[in-house]
Scaffold this motif. Structure first.
Motif, PDB file in Angstrom:
ATOM      1  N   GLY A   1      24.177  11.754  72.905  1.00  0.00           N
ATOM      2  CA  GLY A   1      22.743  12.128  72.504  1.00  0.00           C
ATOM      3  C   GLY A   1      22.631  13.577  72.693  1.00  0.00           C
TER       4      GLY A   1
ATOM      5  N   VAL B   1      25.307   8.669  76.397  1.00  0.00           N
ATOM      6  CA  VAL B   1      24.252   7.615  76.433  1.00  0.00           C
ATOM      7  C   VAL B   1      24.673   6.289  76.818  1.00  0.00           C
ATOM      8  CG1 VAL B   1      22.532   6.467  75.260  1.00  0.00           C
ATOM      9  CG2 VAL B   1      23.129   9.111  74.767  1.00  0.00           C
TER      10      VAL B   1
ATOM     11  N   PRO C   1      22.378   3.046  74.502  1.00  0.00           N
ATOM     12  CA  PRO C   1      21.825   3.592  73.225  1.00  0.00           C
ATOM     13  C   PRO C   1      20.708   2.913  72.442  1.00  0.00           C
ATOM     14  CG  PRO C   1      24.110   2.910  73.188  1.00  0.00           C
ATOM     15  CD  PRO C   1      23.712   2.351  74.382  1.00  0.00           C
TER      16      PRO C   1
ATOM     17  N   VAL D   1      20.775   9.811  68.647  1.00  0.00           N
ATOM     18  CA  VAL D   1      22.029   9.478  69.347  1.00  0.00           C
ATOM     19  C   VAL D   1      23.059   9.115  67.982  1.00  0.00           C
ATOM     20  CG1 VAL D   1      23.102   7.220  70.379  1.00  0.00           C
ATOM     21  CG2 VAL D   1      20.808   7.916  71.246  1.00  0.00           C
TER      22      VAL D   1
END
Length: 213
Positions: A107, A83, A86, A97
């Motif tokens: 994630g 990711v 985030p 996540v």
């Protein structure tokens, strides 16, 4: 249809259901192999039906494992995506996540987490019902299930994986006994792998209750 057939099988028992179960399992596997969308409700029906059929057939379910386990292992081998932002992803209700020790964020989509949970539940059912008869699949199952003991995206999945590992150890012990094998090194290896995983998880797990499972 799959749900009705599997419920019927549990009601009538394996002697009556054996032939119909073969047709039901073939239809389910054909449907699954044709490819289903991540959020297709048929996936859940097939997984639940497979568990009921396993409970109905008991050891007679063994011939279906070579066809079912590869798909289950594939679900457990799914890797989370990195990711980049985030904060943005955490606002997406369909994305969970987690942060790794190096600060990297990864994630999984909700449907992927549900696949992990279904895979663990299927293995738990097979192990609980088949016990020592599952022995031939213990080692490969252990390899695929081990990373899930430290699953970062769902405490429920992690708890279920820990409980399933207990069933795996029991299946190994009973499988060795069924074969008259005195060497318990496989059981010892499973216990050591579990302890190493739990020690690693303790480095970042904040839920102390989970560590007591």
């Amino acid at each position: 249809a799959f749900e009705c057939l599997s419920l019927l099988g549990m009601a009538v028992g394996r002697d009556v259901f054996r032939q119909d179960a073969q047709e039901a399992m073939q239809a389910m596997m054909e449907t699954a192999s044709a490819g289903l969308d991540a959020d297709d409700p048929q996936k859940r029906y097939i997984h639940e039906a497979a568990q009921r059929i396993c409970r109905a057939l008991k050891e007679d379910f063994l011939p279906y494992l070579p066809y079912l386990l590869p798909g289950i292992y594939a679900m457990l081998r799914m890797q989370p995506a990195e990711v980049v932002d985030p904060d943005a992803e955490e606002e997406d209700p369909d994305m969970t996540v987690a942060f790794l020790e190096d600060g990297k964020a990864v994630g999984l989509k909700t449907a992927q987490i549900e696949d992990f949970q279904s895979a663990v539940q299927l293995l738990a059912c097979f192990l609980e019902v088949l016990r020592g008869h599952y022995f031939d699949h213990v080692q490969e199952t252990a390899q695929c299930l081990l990373p899930t003991l430290g699953f970062r995206f769902s405490d429920d999945v992690k708890r279920q994986a820990v409980q399933t590992w207990e069933e795996l150890v029991r299946a190994a012990k009973e499988g060795l006994a069924l074969r008259g094998i005195a060497d318990q090194s496989l059981v010892a290896d499973l216990l050591r792998a579990f302890l190493r995983s739990m020690l690693e998880t303790m480095r970042w797990e904040e839920d102390l209750e989970l560590l007591q499972v």
